[in-house]
Design a protein around this motif. Structure first.
Motif, short mmCIF file in Angstrom:
data_model
loop_
_atom_site.label_atom_id
_atom_site.label_comp_id
_atom_site.label_asym_id
_atom_site.label_seq_id
_atom_site.Cartn_x
_atom_site.Cartn_y
_atom_site.Cartn_z
N MET A 1 51.42 50.10 48.79
CA MET A 1 51.71 48.82 48.19
C MET A 1 50.51 47.90 48.41
N ALA A 2 50.17 47.14 47.40
CA ALA A 2 49.02 46.24 47.47
C ALA A 2 49.34 45.02 48.34
N ARG A 3 48.33 44.57 49.09
CA ARG A 3 48.46 43.33 49.86
C ARG A 3 48.17 42.16 48.94
N VAL A 4 49.01 41.12 49.01
CA VAL A 4 48.79 39.91 48.22
C VAL A 4 48.10 38.90 49.11
N LYS A 5 46.94 38.41 48.66
CA LYS A 5 46.17 37.42 49.41
C LYS A 5 46.16 36.11 48.63
N PRO A 6 46.16 34.99 49.34
CA PRO A 6 46.10 33.70 48.64
C PRO A 6 44.73 33.48 48.03
N SER A 7 44.65 32.48 47.20
CA SER A 7 43.39 32.13 46.55
C SER A 7 42.31 31.86 47.58
N ILE A 8 41.09 32.26 47.28
CA ILE A 8 39.98 31.99 48.20
C ILE A 8 39.44 30.58 47.95
N ARG A 9 38.85 30.02 48.98
CA ARG A 9 38.23 28.69 48.85
C ARG A 9 36.94 28.81 48.04
N PRO A 10 36.49 27.70 47.42
CA PRO A 10 35.26 27.74 46.61
C PRO A 10 34.04 28.23 47.39
N SER A 11 34.02 28.04 48.70
CA SER A 11 32.86 28.45 49.49
C SER A 11 32.94 29.93 49.89
N GLU A 12 34.04 30.60 49.61
CA GLU A 12 34.21 32.00 49.99
C GLU A 12 33.88 32.91 48.80
N THR A 13 33.79 34.18 49.10
CA THR A 13 33.56 35.18 48.07
C THR A 13 34.57 36.32 48.26
N TYR A 14 34.80 37.07 47.22
CA TYR A 14 35.71 38.21 47.33
C TYR A 14 35.08 39.27 48.23
N ALA A 70 54.07 37.13 36.50
CA ALA A 70 52.66 37.54 36.58
C ALA A 70 52.43 38.41 37.81
N LEU A 71 53.01 38.03 38.95
CA LEU A 71 52.87 38.83 40.16
C LEU A 71 53.58 40.17 40.03
N PHE A 72 54.71 40.21 39.34
CA PHE A 72 55.42 41.46 39.11
C PHE A 72 54.54 42.44 38.32
N ILE A 73 53.92 41.95 37.26
CA ILE A 73 53.03 42.79 36.45
C ILE A 73 51.84 43.26 37.30
N ALA A 74 51.24 42.34 38.06
CA ALA A 74 50.08 42.68 38.89
C ALA A 74 50.45 43.72 39.95
N ARG A 75 51.59 43.56 40.60
CA ARG A 75 52.01 44.53 41.62
C ARG A 75 52.21 45.92 41.03
N ASN A 76 52.88 45.99 39.88
CA ASN A 76 53.11 47.28 39.25
C ASN A 76 51.81 47.93 38.78
N PRO A 84 44.28 48.25 46.14
CA PRO A 84 44.85 47.85 47.43
C PRO A 84 45.13 46.37 47.63
N VAL A 85 44.50 45.48 46.83
CA VAL A 85 44.61 44.04 47.08
C VAL A 85 44.87 43.28 45.79
N ILE A 86 45.70 42.23 45.89
CA ILE A 86 45.93 41.30 44.79
C ILE A 86 45.56 39.91 45.29
N TYR A 87 44.64 39.25 44.60
CA TYR A 87 44.30 37.87 44.91
C TYR A 87 45.11 36.97 43.98
N GLU A 88 45.76 35.98 44.56
CA GLU A 88 46.59 35.04 43.81
C GLU A 88 45.84 33.72 43.65
N CYS A 89 45.73 33.21 42.44
CA CYS A 89 45.08 31.93 42.16
C CYS A 89 45.97 31.15 41.20
#
Length: 92
Positions: A1-14, A70-76, A84-89
């Motif tokens: 199952m993919a881990r869902v991560k919150p949105s990154i800050r503008p100063s961060e990178t994926y 949207a998250l349901f579609i992304a998870r599937n 492995p990872v889903i970033y949420e924005c």
């Protein structure tokens, strides 16, 4: 199952080389649904044969739906494609 991560800050990178990004934004007209874009991004380093660099595949482009849908579609999608990872924005 993919881990869902919150949105990154503008100063961060994926930091993940393979992930799904879910972005939703409020529509200009007040409605319950939002506009959703879902993308699969993956990085291929040099030396793996073929082209190196980032690849972006759009799964959903500006469709009206709820954050939950949207998250349901992304998870599937992530499960089906071993992402492995889903970033949420989300934008209001």
């Amino acid at each position: 199952m993919a881990r869902v991560k919150p949105s990154i800050r503008p100063s961060e990178t994926y930091t993940e080389p393979n992930f799904v990004r879910v972005y939703t934004a409020a529509q200009s007209e007040p409605q319950t649904n939002r506009l959703a874009t879902i993308e699969h991004l993956s990085y291929k380093p040099k030396g793996d044969g073929g082209r190196s660099g980032w690849n972006c595949s759009t799964i959903v482009d500006g469709e009206a739906m709820s954050k939950e849908d949207a998250l349901f579609i992304a998870r599937n999608y992530a499960i089906e494609h071993n992402v492995p990872v889903i970033y949420e924005c989300h934008s209001d």
